[in-house]
Design a protein around this motif. Sequence first.
Motif, mmCIF file in Angstrom:
data_model
loop_
_atom_site.group_PDB
_atom_site.id
_atom_site.type_symbol
_atom_site.label_atom_id
_atom_site.label_comp_id
_atom_site.label_asym_id
_atom_site.label_seq_id
_atom_site.Cartn_x
_atom_site.Cartn_y
_atom_site.Cartn_z
ATOM 1 N N THR A 41 38.200 11.292 65.087
ATOM 2 C CA THR A 41 37.536 11.361 66.396
ATOM 3 C C THR A 41 37.398 9.973 67.001
ATOM 4 O O THR A 41 37.643 9.769 68.194
ATOM 5 N N ASP A 161 40.942 17.137 70.143
ATOM 6 C CA ASP A 161 40.217 16.898 68.901
ATOM 7 C C ASP A 161 39.785 18.224 68.275
ATOM 8 O O ASP A 161 38.852 18.860 68.753
ATOM 9 N N GLU A 162 40.465 18.624 67.228
ATOM 10 C CA GLU A 162 40.176 19.858 66.506
ATOM 11 C C GLU A 162 39.921 21.044 67.447
ATOM 12 O O GLU A 162 38.836 21.618 67.458
HETATM 13 MG MG LIG Z 1 36.025 14.432 64.174
#
Ligand SMILES: [Mg+2]
Lengths: 235, 297
Positions: A41, A161-162
Amino acid sequence: MLTLEKVDSFYGRSHILHGLDLAVPGGEITAIVGRNGTGKTTLLKTIMGLTDRIGGRIVLDGRELSAEPTHKRARAGIAYVPQGRQIIPDFTIRENIVMGGFATTGRGRPRSGGIPPLVPKLFPYLMQNLDRPGGVLSGGQQQQLAIARALAAEPSVLLLDEPTEGIQPNIVEEIQNIVVRLNAEEGLTIVLVEQNVAFARSAGHHFAMLEKGRAVASGPIATLTDELIHRHIAV
Amino acid sequence: MIDTIFIGLSLGSVLLLVALGLAITYGAMGVINMAHGEMVMIGAYTAVLTSLYLGFGLIAAMPVAFLVTALLGLAIEKLVVRRLYGRLLDTLLATWGVAILIQQAVRLSFGLAFFGITVAGLGPGLQNVSLPEWLGGTFSLAGSQISVYRSFIILVSVALAALTWGLMYRTSFGMQLRAIMRNPQMAAACGIDTARINALAFAYGSGLAGVAGVLMAGFKTVFPDMGTPMVVDGFLVVVMGGVGSLIGSILSSAILGQINGLTAAVSNDIIARAIVFAVVIAVIIWRPKGLFSYKGR
Ligand SMILES: [Mg+2]
Ligand SMILES: Nc1ncnc2c1ncn2[C@@H]1O[C@H](COP(=O)(O)OP(=O)(O)O)[C@@H](O)[C@H]1O
């Protein structure tokens, strides 16, 4: 082409990324994998200029972005879909999407000022509920909204992000398909942070493996071997 | 009775104009601007000076005061506040210093007092602005005598509150500002120039306080410290209404204005202030985030 050269990144005094090199080829998907808390992140936030301080160089298509404030990086064509989605709950769905469009200011073309043409195609549900508050959406719908907001920026690079974290299983596949389509059909360069190795392998063209804020392996996705995963991710 | 309600409403209206600026800057930047009261004071002095030297009436003084205080606010943002984002205590101290600086500048006639020069309309003394004939009298409503000027204050404030609402909810600037209030990092990642929008918002809020100062000059004496209690009252409004809520600010300034007006009518100003504080404390205990809090996740 987005490149990071010897990038260090800090939150206050915590030194999170250490001399990180990364090459993200244009028009392809680069998967970022690694354990929890390893700096994935932070890598995306560093590219957006959202950490407190960085060292090294970040270059997008020959343009140095390392010293630019966040909004200029967005206007240079990088859009960010953060972990946890961060849509604004008391903004309507329309407002959440339109918000992304401020990144098109000053690009010498009129601001679309509204909903990007891709949104009705990809997210019919959002189009039918434009005036409802974003906060009432389910996790999966919020993820779609966060992607729609990023598309309003008409970006060339998308940081994800994910995108399937914490989402109902029946929507996971839909989101995965959209990620693949955005690259294949719209030619978007994508940096995909992904815990799901199977999806990273099927969607990615390249990968980078992070461990403790350092890139410990990278290359074509075929070289993301079980042995590498075993060594750096599986406990 | 109706006349007392009008007094309360007019007090609440001035309070609202002061509080709006504080609410915006606190909501967007997390900055408590202690010099905000000085914008009220500078607005009031603008009324004094433009009347004295240019023969302006109160109405003509309002746009001038808006411009003067907006520019002053912009300067404070660029020179001081911008450097201290995210450091609440430092901004408190620094803007407090700016407040004292501005007060002394007026008290010392911008330094001319050192050379023995006195400037009419400035200096440590009290100043007055006379109301034009047509704003001065009263009219009767349901058997009560209502002050024309009090009604005028209410009208101006309602108009400016409506303008502010339109700015916040109907313009691109307002949308960017609201986005910053909710999530500054995400706003920036969406291409919003947060520094620019913050500076403009700061200037706008300061301008509103300047207009409030002109309105106050019409019914109170004008002096260099007059702004100090205004920051406190403005903050009571923001805290009670809920940070970042326009409706909350409107409602709580109406309530506090009424309490002030009603108690002052039956007893005195000191008791009125005590009751205002008591009410705010009670509200904060009952709803720690204010009447209308933004429900974050
Ligand atoms: Mg993360
Ligand atoms: N805002 C922050 N301030 C200080 N440290 C942080 C902050 N955010 C993350 N970290 C730390 O940075 C490291 C990397 O976190 P992160 O980038 O979120 O990892 P990942 O996304 O790979 O799980 C962790 O040790 C985390 O504790």
